[in-house]
Design an enzyme around this catalytic site. Sequence first.
Site, PDB file in Angstrom:
ATOM      1  N   ASP A  39      73.091 -30.176   5.708  1.00 16.67           N
ATOM      2  CA  ASP A  39      74.213 -30.278   4.767  1.00 16.67           C
ATOM      3  C   ASP A  39      74.623 -28.876   4.341  1.00 16.67           C
ATOM      4  OD1 ASP A  39      76.002 -30.630   2.688  1.00 16.67           O
ATOM      5  OD2 ASP A  39      74.964 -32.388   1.891  1.00 16.67           O
ATOM      6  N   HIS A  90      76.484 -26.095  -2.753  1.00 18.61           N
ATOM      7  CA  HIS A  90      75.064 -25.987  -3.057  1.00 18.61           C
ATOM      8  C   HIS A  90      74.508 -24.580  -2.846  1.00 18.61           C
ATOM      9  CE1 HIS A  90      75.378 -30.290  -3.240  1.00 18.61           C
ATOM     10  NE2 HIS A  90      75.773 -30.341  -1.990  1.00 18.61           N
ATOM     11  N   ILE A 140      74.900 -26.549  -7.456  1.00 18.36           N
ATOM     12  CA  ILE A 140      74.070 -27.699  -7.798  1.00 18.36           C
ATOM     13  C   ILE A 140      73.198 -28.083  -6.604  1.00 18.36           C
ATOM     14  CG2 ILE A 140      75.750 -28.561  -9.474  1.00 18.36           C
ATOM     15  CD1 ILE A 140      76.599 -30.667  -7.399  1.00 18.36           C
ATOM     16  N   GLY A 152      72.360 -34.062  -3.881  1.00 15.53           N
ATOM     17  CA  GLY A 152      71.847 -35.330  -4.372  1.00 15.53           C
ATOM     18  C   GLY A 152      70.765 -35.894  -3.474  1.00 15.53           C
TER      19      GLY A 152
END
Length: 287
Positions: free
Chosen positions: A187, A192, A207, A210
């Site tokens: 990803d 991120h 962040i 998830g």
Amino acid sequence: MPIDPDKALSAEPRTTELVWHHKDVQLYHLGIGAGVPATDPRELRYTLEDRLHVLPSFATVAGGGMAMLGGLSAPGVDVDLAAVLHGAQSVTVHRPLPADGRAVQTATVPAVYDKGKAAVIVLRTEAADADGPLWTCESQVFVRGEGGFGGERGPSQRLALPERDPDAIAERRLREDQALLYRLSGDWNPLHADPEFAALAGFDRPILHGLCTYGVTLKAVVDTLLDGDVGRVRAYTTRFAGVAYPGETLRVRMWRDAPEPGRIQVSVTAAEREDAVVLGETVVEHG
């Protein structure tokens, strides 16, 4: 309209070949915090190739981790990735995952829901190898600004937490470079990693993925309540209710036999932010 529900729902299933090796599994495990302490026999099950077992959440990254993004290019789906939020995720495993594998993944869009200001696309992927079915994954993806087409709203029932103290609490400190390590499993979203991109998305710093929190949580449950036995996991579902940041501490609360026997209900919060919710409606089904 960028989303054509009828076209998406009626499209032929799309197939992709997935290939992974033990180093992909090891990298994934390191990306969700395995290997601390490095010589702990319980951690070596996640990091050492001659005794490696595979967390079922690895299914979300097997073959490069692009199953969800691939679904967003399905017929009838043409959306701006900046408007996309990962809303929920489930994995059902049909047998233990091999550390080295080759499988065919079949992807479909079984539902598109109209939430008014947003659309929710349900993406389902099923993987099988020469010995039969391996796993079924289902992702729910919110696409802001794409609702209002007159479709069904979809299910809205929420799973409340048990009204009793948890049976176990585990805390997992996230590394400062956790997202940088996890993104090597496939990803590459700059949200991120790149502070400037994160600021454009409304965050003061990058962040955590998830699905990284998803993996950290499953490992905590397996190690705490399932005797470290990944083979006991049958299914695992969650709703992404908030965000986590690298460097924070995840507080994982666990309730046995909730909401029924054979299930562990889980709550995940950010300890340093007054237990802000990160994962909600999280359940691990086990044998």
